[in-house]
Design a protein around this motif. Structure first.
Motif, PDB file in Angstrom:
ATOM      1  N   ALA A  31      55.267  38.134 -59.541  1.00 51.25           N
ATOM      2  CA  ALA A  31      55.162  36.708 -59.838  1.00 51.25           C
ATOM      3  C   ALA A  31      56.395  35.965 -59.332  1.00 51.25           C
ATOM      4  O   ALA A  31      56.301  34.810 -58.879  1.00 51.25           O
ATOM      5  N   GLY A  32      57.565  36.627 -59.399  1.00 54.92           N
ATOM      6  CA  GLY A  32      58.779  35.987 -58.930  1.00 54.92           C
ATOM      7  C   GLY A  32      58.776  35.749 -57.430  1.00 54.92           C
ATOM      8  O   GLY A  32      59.184  34.677 -56.960  1.00 54.92           O
ATOM      9  N   ARG A  33      58.315  36.738 -56.655  1.00 57.56           N
ATOM     10  CA  ARG A  33      58.265  36.594 -55.202  1.00 57.56           C
ATOM     11  C   ARG A  33      56.992  35.901 -54.726  1.00 57.56           C
ATOM     12  O   ARG A  33      56.888  35.525 -53.565  1.00 57.56           O
ATOM     13  N   GLN A  34      55.999  35.799 -55.635  1.00 62.50           N
ATOM     14  CA  GLN A  34      54.675  35.278 -55.257  1.00 62.50           C
ATOM     15  C   GLN A  34      54.140  36.048 -54.050  1.00 62.50           C
ATOM     16  O   GLN A  34      53.670  35.480 -53.057  1.00 62.50           O
ATOM     17  N   ALA A  35      54.214  37.367 -54.176  1.00 67.12           N
ATOM     18  CA  ALA A  35      53.806  38.230 -53.068  1.00 67.12           C
ATOM     19  C   ALA A  35      53.513  39.631 -53.582  1.00 67.12           C
ATOM     20  O   ALA A  35      54.018  40.044 -54.632  1.00 67.12           O
ATOM     21  N   PHE A  36      52.670  40.342 -52.836  1.00 73.97           N
ATOM     22  CA  PHE A  36      52.519  41.772 -53.053  1.00 73.97           C
ATOM     23  C   PHE A  36      53.755  42.454 -52.476  1.00 73.97           C
ATOM     24  O   PHE A  36      54.278  42.052 -51.429  1.00 73.97           O
ATOM     25  N   VAL A  37      54.230  43.496 -53.160  1.00 75.47           N
ATOM     26  CA  VAL A  37      55.539  44.057 -52.843  1.00 75.47           C
ATOM     27  C   VAL A  37      55.443  45.537 -52.481  1.00 75.47           C
ATOM     28  O   VAL A  37      54.374  46.136 -52.520  1.00 75.47           O
ATOM     29  N   GLN A  38      56.602  46.128 -52.166  1.00 73.65           N
ATOM     30  CA  GLN A  38      56.641  47.485 -51.619  1.00 73.65           C
ATOM     31  C   GLN A  38      56.196  48.540 -52.617  1.00 73.65           C
ATOM     32  O   GLN A  38      55.458  49.468 -52.270  1.00 73.65           O
ATOM     33  N   TYR A  39      56.651  48.429 -53.847  1.00 76.17           N
ATOM     34  CA  TYR A  39      56.287  49.429 -54.851  1.00 76.17           C
ATOM     35  C   TYR A  39      56.066  48.738 -56.195  1.00 76.17           C
ATOM     36  O   TYR A  39      56.460  47.578 -56.393  1.00 76.17           O
ATOM     37  N   GLU A  40      55.426  49.446 -57.085  1.00 78.63           N
ATOM     38  CA  GLU A  40      54.982  48.870 -58.342  1.00 78.63           C
ATOM     39  C   GLU A  40      56.140  48.278 -59.151  1.00 78.63           C
ATOM     40  O   GLU A  40      57.207  48.900 -59.264  1.00 78.63           O
TER      41      GLU A  40
END
Length: 620
Positions: free
Chosen positions: A478-487
Motif C-alpha cells: 500500500a505504501g509503494r502502491q505497487a506489487f513488490v519483490q517479496y511478500e
C-alpha cells in the motif's frame, strides 16, 4: 611441448581495441553447428571455441584471458578498417578488411551436418575460415594458438604435409590450409598475399577414432559454404513472422537456433561462461547449460514464429532426459541440466585465467543448480500447454508427468526460495515464484478442460485461488502502491512485469497501472530496465550490474498490453539501438551502452521476439 602461453593477436600486428588486448564483448559474431559455437571478433580473431560441445573445455578462450586463453587470428597484415555482417538470412559470418591497396574478407562458418547423432562428419565439428580478396591485393596473416582445457593442458604439434596436428591429453585437432603453414613454438602461423579473385582456406577439425584428418580444398569449401547458406535459409523459411521488425526478429530466431544442441534437443542459456555483468566485478557465471525456465521461454518464442520442430525436440529432451520422479532434494526438477540431461554441474574457479578485462573469477559449472526456484514449474507447464495448443497434443505419459508436477506445486508453492534471479543472499517469499506457481496450476487446468484429461481439478482450483489471494494480499504494498519483490516488503522488482503477460492480472487493472508507473519511476532508464536495486535488496554479491535486457522487452510488452502503444514502440525502437553491429545482445547493458554478461543471451533474444510479435499485433 606447447606449454608456453602467448598473447593474441601475434606480436607485430595492430593492437586490439578495448582494454589490455581485449575487444569488447559486443564486438563479436557467432557461428556454430548446433553442437558448439565460436565467437569471432570484429578484427577476425576467434576468441572463444569449445570442442566438441557447448559445455566442453575451451580451445580458444582469449575472451577470458588475452594471454593464456588461446585464439585463432586471421586478418589483413596491414592497417585496415573492418566491417562485420551476416550473409543474409544465415549464420554465416563475413568480416571485411578495407585497406589502401584492396578489400578482402573472411567467411566464417561451421557446416551443419544433420540434426541428430554425433558420429560421422558431425563428429568433425569442422570450422571453416575462407579468405577472399575481392579488390586489389592484400597481405594476410594467420596464427592458430590453441590452449586446451581452458588453457591448462599442454599440447604437442606434428606436421604431416599440409596438415598440422595439435594433440593434448583429451582432444586432438587438425589444421589444414591451402597456403603454407609454419610452426612457431606451440602455435602455427601463415603469411600470404592474395590478389583479386584469389582465395585461401583454413579448416580446423576434431580428429581421432574414426575421424581422420582431411584437407578442405577450394572446391569443397565452396560447396560447404553453399550448403551451409542453403541450410540456414531453408530453416528460416519456416518463419511465419511478417511484421515490422522482421530483420531483428529473424536474427533473434537464428541466434536461438544456434543455441540448440541437436543430438538431444536441449536449448542453452548462452554459449559462454564468466563474461562479467560488471567489468572488475564477481557476477560471472557459466551459462552453457539448459535452464528449464530459459528453454521453456525459448520454446514459446519459437512456437510463435512457427518453428514447431525445435519445440518438439525440446519436449523429447524433457521426456528422455528429465524425469519428474527423480526425487531431487529441492523438488522433482532441477533448475538446470547439462545438454545431455545430466544433473551434475559442480562449480569451480579457474584461478589461472584472469577473466575478461581482468574480471575474475572465471567459473565453470554452476552451483545454482542446487537452488530451489519455484517459478520453473510455471514456465515449463506454460510451454507444454502452448505446445499442445499450437504444435501437437501431448501424450498420455507426458500428461501424467504434468500431473505429478502440478500436484507437487500444490504441496510446495508456499516455500521460500532463491527466486528467478538466483540470488545468493538467502531464500525469500518471492512474488514472481508465487506468480509462476499460479501459472503452473492454471495452465494445467486449462489443458485438462480443453482435452478432457483426468485431473484433480477441485484440488488444483483451490490451490490456484489460494495463491491468487496470497499475492493480492501480501504481494501488494500500500505504501509503494505497487506489487513488490517479496511478500510484505516494499522493494520493487522488474520480474513483476510478467503479471499481465502471464494473464494473472488485467493489463489495465488500476493496481497494475500503478505498479507500472512505480517501476517506470524506480527501475527504468531510457527504456532500459534494472532487475532490482541490490542496495535495497541485498543478493549476497558485491558490485553493481547493468540493466537487464529481458526486463526491458518485458516492459515493452507491459506497455503494449496496457494500451500505451506510442510509449511501447519508442521503448522497443530504443532497445534495438543497443544491439551490437550484428543484432546480437548480451544479458545486460551497462551505463554507457556497452554489452555486459554472457553473450549472446537466449533470454534477451526470445523476449525480443515476444515483444515484437505482440507490439506488431497491437499496432495492427
Amino acid at each position: 611441448m606447447a606449454d608456453t602461453p602467448s598473447s593474441c593477436p601475434a606480436p607485430g600486428t595492430p593492437s586490439r581495441p578495448g582494454a589490455a588486448g581485449y575487444v569488447p564483448i559486443a564486438e563479436h559474431g557467432l557461428i556454430g553447428d548446433l553442437r558448439t559455437v565460436a565467437l569471432v571478433g570484429s578484427d577476425g580473431t576467434i576468441d572463444w571455441y569449445c570442442c566438441p560441445a557447448f559445455d566442453a573445455p575451451s580451445v580458444f578462450a582469449a575472451v577470458l584471458d588475452a594471454e593464456r586463453g588461446g585464439c585463432f587470428e586471421l586478418a589483413a597484415a596491414e592497417a585496415a578498417r573492418t566491417k562485420q555482417f551476416y550473409f543474409p538470412d544465415t549464420n554465416v559470418l563475413i568480416t571485411r578488411f578495407f585497406t589502401e591497396d584492396g578489400v578482402g574478407e573472411v567467411q566464417d562458418f561451421m557446416p551443419v551436418t544433420g540434426n541428430s547423432g554425433g558420429g560421422g562428419e558431425a563428429a568433425r565439428h569442422r570450422l571453416i575460415r575462407r579468405v577472399l580478396c575481392v579488390r586489389g591485393t592484400l597481405p594476410f596473416r594467420a596464427r592458430v594458438a590453441p590452449r586446451f582445457n581452458y588453457g591448462a593442458d599442454p599440447h604437442t604439434l606434428q606436421a604431416q604435409g599440409c596438415v598440422v596436428l595439435f594433440e593434448s591429453a583429451t582432444l586432438s585437432l587438425a589444421l589444414t590450409a591451402t597456403v603454407p603453414l609454419e610452426i612457431d613454438g606451440p602455435d602455427v602461423r601463415a603469411d600470404f598475399k592474395l590478389s583479386e579473385g584469389e582465395s585461401a582456406v583454413f579448416a580446423l577439425d576434431q580428429v581421432g577414432g574414426e575421424v581422420a584428418p582431411r584437407r578442405c580444398a577450394h572446391l569443397e569449401a565452396e560447396e560447404q559454404f553453399t550448403a551451409t547458406v542453403a541450410y540456414w535459409r531453408r530453416w528460416l523459411g519456416q518463419s511465419r513472422y511478417r511484421g515490422r521488425w522482421r530483420e531483428h526478429v529473424h536474427r533473434s530466431a537464428l541466434t536461438l537456433k544456434l543455441l540448440t544442441y541437436a543430438p538431444t534437443g536441449a536449448i542453452i542459456a548462452a554459449p559462454t561462461t564468466s563474461l562479467p555483468e560488471q567489468i572488475g566485478g564477481e557476477r560471472n557465471w557459466d551459462y552453457r547449460y539448459v535452464w528449464v525456465r530459459d528453454a521453456a521461454f525459448a520454446v514459446y518464442a519459437l512456437l510463435r514464429l512457427g518453428f514447431t520442430g525445435e519445440a518438439e525436440a525440446f519436449m523429447r529432451f524433457l521426456t528422455q532426459h528429465i524425469s519428474p520422479g527423480d526425487g531431487k532434494p529441492n523438488g522433482p526438477l532441477q533448475i538446470m541440466y547439462r545438454i545431455d540431461g545430466r544433473s551434475e554441474l559442480p562449480e569451480r574457479v579457474l584461478d589461472h585465467l584472469e577473466g575478461h578485462q581482468g574480471s575474475a573469477p572465471v567459473r565453470v559449472g554452476n552451483a545454482a543448480a542446487d537452488q530451489l526456484q519455484l517459478d520453473i514449474y510455471g514456465a515449463l507447464i506454460d510451454s507444454i500447454y502452448l505446445f499442445d495448443k499450437w504444435a501437437q497434443p501431448i501424450s498420455s505419459s507426458q500428461w501424467d508427468d504434468v500431473c505429478d508436477l502440478v500436484n507437487w506445486v500444490c504441496d510446495n508453492w508456499d516455500q521460500p526460495d532463491e527466486g528467478v534471479w538466483e540470488t545468493r543472499g538467502g531464500r525469500k517469499n518471492f512474488l514472481y515464484s508465487r506468480l509462476m506457481c499460479w501459472v503452473a496450476i492454471e495452465r494445467a487446468i486449462r489443458l485438462a478442460n480443453r482435452r478432457g484429461l483426468p485431473a484433480d481439478l477441485f484440488r488444483w482450483q483451490r490451490n490456484r485461488d489460494t495463491i491468487y489471494r496470497r499475492i493480492m494480499d501480501h504481494g501488494w504494498s500500500a505504501g509503494r502502491q505497487a506489487f513488490v519483490q517479496y511478500e510484505d516488503g516494499d522493494v520493487l522488482d522488474a520480474a513483476v512485469l510478467m503479471m499481465p503477460l502471464a494473464k494473472f492480472i488485467a493489463p489495465t487493472d488500476p493496481k497494475w497501472l500503478s505498479t507500472l508507473d512505480a517501476l517506470t519511476g524506480d527501475l527504468v532508464s531510457d527504456s532500459l530496465v534494472y532487475r532490482y536495486d541490490p542496495r535495497s535488496s541485498p543478493d549476497g554479491l558485491r558490485g553493481d550490474e547493468g540493466t537487464f535486457s529481458i526486463c526491458s522487452f518485458w516492459y515493452v510488452e507491459a506497455l503494449t498490453r496496457a494500451g500505451r502503444l506510442d510509449e511501447a514502440r519508442l521503448a522497443f525502437e530504443k532497445m534495438l539501438t543497443y544491439a551490437n553491429h550484428l543484432g546480437l545482445y548480451a544479458e545486460e547493458i551497462g551505463r554507457t551502452g556497452e554489452q555486459q554478461g554472457n553473450f549472446p543471451q537466449a533470454f534477451t533474444h526470445l523476449s525480443l521476439i515476444s515483444a515484437a510479435y505482440n507490439l506488431d499485433r497491437a499496432l495492427g
